[in-house]
Design an enzyme around this catalytic site. Sequence first.
Site, PDB file in Angstrom:
ATOM      1  N   HIS A   1      32.064  10.062  58.276  1.00 49.80           N
ATOM      2  CA  HIS A   1      31.455  10.361  56.972  1.00 49.80           C
ATOM      3  C   HIS A   1      32.490  10.949  56.015  1.00 49.80           C
ATOM      4  O   HIS A   1      32.896  12.093  56.162  1.00 49.80           O
ATOM      5  CB  HIS A   1      30.277  11.334  57.197  1.00 49.80           C
ATOM      6  CG  HIS A   1      29.500  11.625  55.968  1.00 49.80           C
ATOM      7  ND1 HIS A   1      28.842  12.812  55.761  1.00 49.80           N
ATOM      8  CD2 HIS A   1      29.279  10.875  54.858  1.00 49.80           C
ATOM      9  CE1 HIS A   1      28.246  12.781  54.586  1.00 49.80           C
ATOM     10  NE2 HIS A   1      28.497  11.628  54.017  1.00 49.80           N
TER      11      HIS A   1
ATOM     12  N   ASN B   1      25.250  17.181  54.673  1.00 53.22           N
ATOM     13  CA  ASN B   1      24.081  16.987  53.817  1.00 53.22           C
ATOM     14  C   ASN B   1      22.888  17.852  54.206  1.00 53.22           C
ATOM     15  O   ASN B   1      21.974  18.033  53.411  1.00 53.22           O
ATOM     16  CB  ASN B   1      23.706  15.512  53.779  1.00 53.22           C
ATOM     17  CG  ASN B   1      24.647  14.779  52.853  1.00 53.22           C
ATOM     18  OD1 ASN B   1      24.988  15.290  51.785  1.00 53.22           O
ATOM     19  ND2 ASN B   1      25.110  13.618  53.264  1.00 53.22           N
TER      20      ASN B   1
ATOM     21  N   SER C   1      25.399   8.723  55.268  1.00 52.71           N
ATOM     22  CA  SER C   1      25.333  10.151  54.956  1.00 52.71           C
ATOM     23  C   SER C   1      24.161  10.810  55.660  1.00 52.71           C
ATOM     24  O   SER C   1      24.041  12.025  55.620  1.00 52.71           O
ATOM     25  CB  SER C   1      25.268  10.358  53.447  1.00 52.71           C
ATOM     26  OG  SER C   1      24.503   9.372  52.834  1.00 52.71           O
TER      27      SER C   1
ATOM     28  N   GLU D   1      33.727  13.959  58.185  1.00 53.47           N
ATOM     29  CA  GLU D   1      32.809  14.492  59.196  1.00 53.47           C
ATOM     30  C   GLU D   1      32.648  13.412  60.275  1.00 53.47           C
ATOM     31  O   GLU D   1      32.352  12.261  59.961  1.00 53.47           O
ATOM     32  CB  GLU D   1      31.461  14.767  58.501  1.00 53.47           C
ATOM     33  CG  GLU D   1      30.481  15.581  59.268  1.00 53.47           C
ATOM     34  CD  GLU D   1      29.213  15.850  58.444  1.00 53.47           C
ATOM     35  OE1 GLU D   1      28.899  15.092  57.491  1.00 53.47           O
ATOM     36  OE2 GLU D   1      28.507  16.816  58.789  1.00 53.47           O
TER      37      GLU D   1
HETATM   38  N1  CAA Z   1      38.932   8.714  42.475  1.00 58.77           N
HETATM   39  C1  CAA Z   1      40.212   9.044  42.758  1.00 58.77           C
HETATM   40  N2  CAA Z   1      40.818  10.169  42.320  1.00 58.77           N
HETATM   41  C2  CAA Z   1      40.100  10.981  41.524  1.00 58.77           C
HETATM   42  C3  CAA Z   1      38.763  10.693  41.179  1.00 58.77           C
HETATM   43  C4  CAA Z   1      38.181   9.502  41.682  1.00 58.77           C
HETATM   44  N3  CAA Z   1      36.929   9.145  41.417  1.00 58.77           N
HETATM   45  N4  CAA Z   1      38.316  11.698  40.387  1.00 58.77           N
HETATM   46  C5  CAA Z   1      39.321  12.572  40.265  1.00 58.77           C
HETATM   47  N5  CAA Z   1      40.403  12.147  40.946  1.00 58.77           N
HETATM   48  C6  CAA Z   1      41.696  12.842  41.092  1.00 58.77           C
HETATM   49  C7  CAA Z   1      42.440  12.958  39.786  1.00 58.77           C
HETATM   50  O1  CAA Z   1      43.274  11.844  39.566  1.00 58.77           O
HETATM   51  C8  CAA Z   1      43.270  14.225  40.000  1.00 58.77           C
HETATM   52  O2  CAA Z   1      44.420  13.918  40.767  1.00 58.77           O
HETATM   53  P1  CAA Z   1      45.776  14.796  40.676  1.00 58.77           P
HETATM   54  O3  CAA Z   1      45.435  16.177  41.143  1.00 58.77           O
HETATM   55  O4  CAA Z   1      46.728  14.095  41.587  1.00 58.77           O
HETATM   56  O5  CAA Z   1      46.170  14.769  39.243  1.00 58.77           O
HETATM   57  C9  CAA Z   1      42.350  15.109  40.859  1.00 58.77           C
HETATM   58  O6  CAA Z   1      41.430  14.192  41.487  1.00 58.77           O
HETATM   59  C10 CAA Z   1      41.580  16.109  40.033  1.00 58.77           C
HETATM   60  O7  CAA Z   1      40.864  15.405  39.043  1.00 58.77           O
HETATM   61  P2  CAA Z   1      40.522  15.975  37.588  1.00 58.77           P
HETATM   62  O8  CAA Z   1      41.588  16.955  37.166  1.00 58.77           O
HETATM   63  O9  CAA Z   1      40.248  14.822  36.678  1.00 58.77           O
HETATM   64  O10 CAA Z   1      39.128  16.676  37.741  1.00 58.77           O
HETATM   65  P3  CAA Z   1      38.705  17.931  38.558  1.00 58.77           P
HETATM   66  O11 CAA Z   1      39.816  18.885  38.801  1.00 58.77           O
HETATM   67  O12 CAA Z   1      37.501  18.388  37.845  1.00 58.77           O
HETATM   68  O13 CAA Z   1      38.277  17.332  39.975  1.00 58.77           O
HETATM   69  C11 CAA Z   1      36.669  16.434  41.458  1.00 58.77           C
HETATM   70  C12 CAA Z   1      37.322  16.301  40.081  1.00 58.77           C
HETATM   71  C13 CAA Z   1      37.728  16.216  42.536  1.00 58.77           C
HETATM   72  C14 CAA Z   1      35.612  15.357  41.537  1.00 58.77           C
HETATM   73  C15 CAA Z   1      36.079  17.893  41.574  1.00 58.77           C
HETATM   74  O14 CAA Z   1      35.221  18.147  40.509  1.00 58.77           O
HETATM   75  C16 CAA Z   1      35.325  18.100  42.868  1.00 58.77           C
HETATM   76  O15 CAA Z   1      35.903  18.381  43.908  1.00 58.77           O
HETATM   77  N6  CAA Z   1      33.976  17.981  42.815  1.00 58.77           N
HETATM   78  C17 CAA Z   1      33.110  18.128  43.980  1.00 58.77           C
HETATM   79  C18 CAA Z   1      33.075  16.833  44.724  1.00 58.77           C
HETATM   80  C19 CAA Z   1      32.200  16.905  45.940  1.00 58.77           C
HETATM   81  O16 CAA Z   1      31.554  17.888  46.237  1.00 58.77           O
HETATM   82  N7  CAA Z   1      32.179  15.807  46.684  1.00 58.77           N
HETATM   83  C20 CAA Z   1      31.343  15.690  47.850  1.00 58.77           C
HETATM   84  C21 CAA Z   1      30.079  15.010  47.460  1.00 58.77           C
HETATM   85  S1  CAA Z   1      29.023  14.813  48.832  1.00 58.77           S
HETATM   86  C22 CAA Z   1      29.490  13.385  49.519  1.00 58.77           C
HETATM   87  O17 CAA Z   1      30.312  12.663  49.050  1.00 58.77           O
HETATM   88  C23 CAA Z   1      28.853  13.032  50.783  1.00 58.77           C
HETATM   89  C24 CAA Z   1      27.457  12.601  50.782  1.00 58.77           C
HETATM   90  O18 CAA Z   1      27.025  12.154  51.818  1.00 58.77           O
HETATM   91  C25 CAA Z   1      26.560  12.700  49.646  1.00 58.77           C
END
Ligand code: CAA
Length: 286
Positions: free
Chosen positions: A143, A193, A122, A155
């Site tokens: 990424h 990031n 990252s 990315e």
């Molecule tokens: N693994 C697999 N699938 C998952 C999951 C996981 N850990 N968490 C949620 N899901 C799936 C669910 O099964 C659901 O699928 P369907 O639409 O097919 O039913 C879908 O995602 C939506 O889940 P929920 O309804 O339970 O929850 P939500 O609508 O609140 O979504 C979330 C959860 C997708 C995590 C959402 O809150 C989100 O997009 N959050 C932001 C995530 C983000 O910003 N990620 C980037 C982080 S930075 C990074 O990763 C890079 C780095 O270098 C730090």
Amino acid sequence: MEIKDIKTIGVVGSGQMGSGIAQVSAAAGFRVIMNDIGEHLVKKGLGVIEKNLGRQLEKGSISRQEFDTILGRIALSTNLPDMKEADVVIEAATEDQVMKFRIFSELDSVCPEHTILASNTSSIPIGRIAAQTKRPGKVIGMHFMNPVPVMKLCEIIRGLATTEETFRLTWDLAGVLGKTPAEANDYPGFISNRILMPMINEAVYCLYHGVGTRESIDTVMKLGMNHPMGPLALADLIGLDTCLAIMETLYQGFCDSKYRPCPLLRRYVEAGWLGRKTKKGFYDYD
Ligand code: CAA
């Protein structure tokens, strides 16, 4: 090599990112070798994949046969030389530079000449990782975002020496894995990031300075800016140790105080409060 020649994808690391990458690779039809340093770790990673696919099965988005076929494509490994069979290796080990250097140097010595070595880092510079190998032209950043099966972005980071062929193949591979690629150059934090982590760090500063409670801070960003989750909850999802490591990389990479990590973030990490994975971070997860 062309995209059709990529048959086997090696994934180093079976944690939340590695298991997600293994899952989307197997779902896209590739044979996958998922590697980690211990039997219990690879089994845990496979358990996460089974759980995710199980949810899709329950919802009817995949059939029982697809469930079995996807899982059947994933082989487990605790021996890095097993990566000799991979056409592309995606490294998703801990965000620790020394560990990544060791992994890339070993991958370089065991993998065939054509194998592309990608890192899911990252924030560690791709050029620095590439310099540990004798094939810097075939080293690239790939990424993925957490949770990998859900997030659409990949990315793609070009190191200084990354060849056009490696870039094209990796770009196309991201598409085959169901992701939308976006190109970034090799500067600290890349694009994602460089923008995301100072926002999270600032949210921690708001908590540290008593501007608001964790709930107020997250509510403001969720409801006021339409973010799917608040920055403190997101930090817990990413892992506070990873957030701190990325801030350190930005701070050291730019020598600019605007990237200084919040002392409260450091205190949490030192206490072992790393977020969801330790069941305690800014929130509790029992
Ligand atoms: N693994 C697999 N699938 C998952 C999951 C996981 N850990 N968490 C949620 N899901 C799936 C669910 O099964 C659901 O699928 P369907 O639409 O097919 O039913 C879908 O995602 C939506 O889940 P929920 O309804 O339970 O929850 P939500 O609508 O609140 O979504 C979330 C959860 C997708 C995590 C959402 O809150 C989100 O997009 N959050 C932001 C995530 C983000 O910003 N990620 C980037 C982080 S930075 C990074 O990763 C890079 C780095 O270098 C730090």
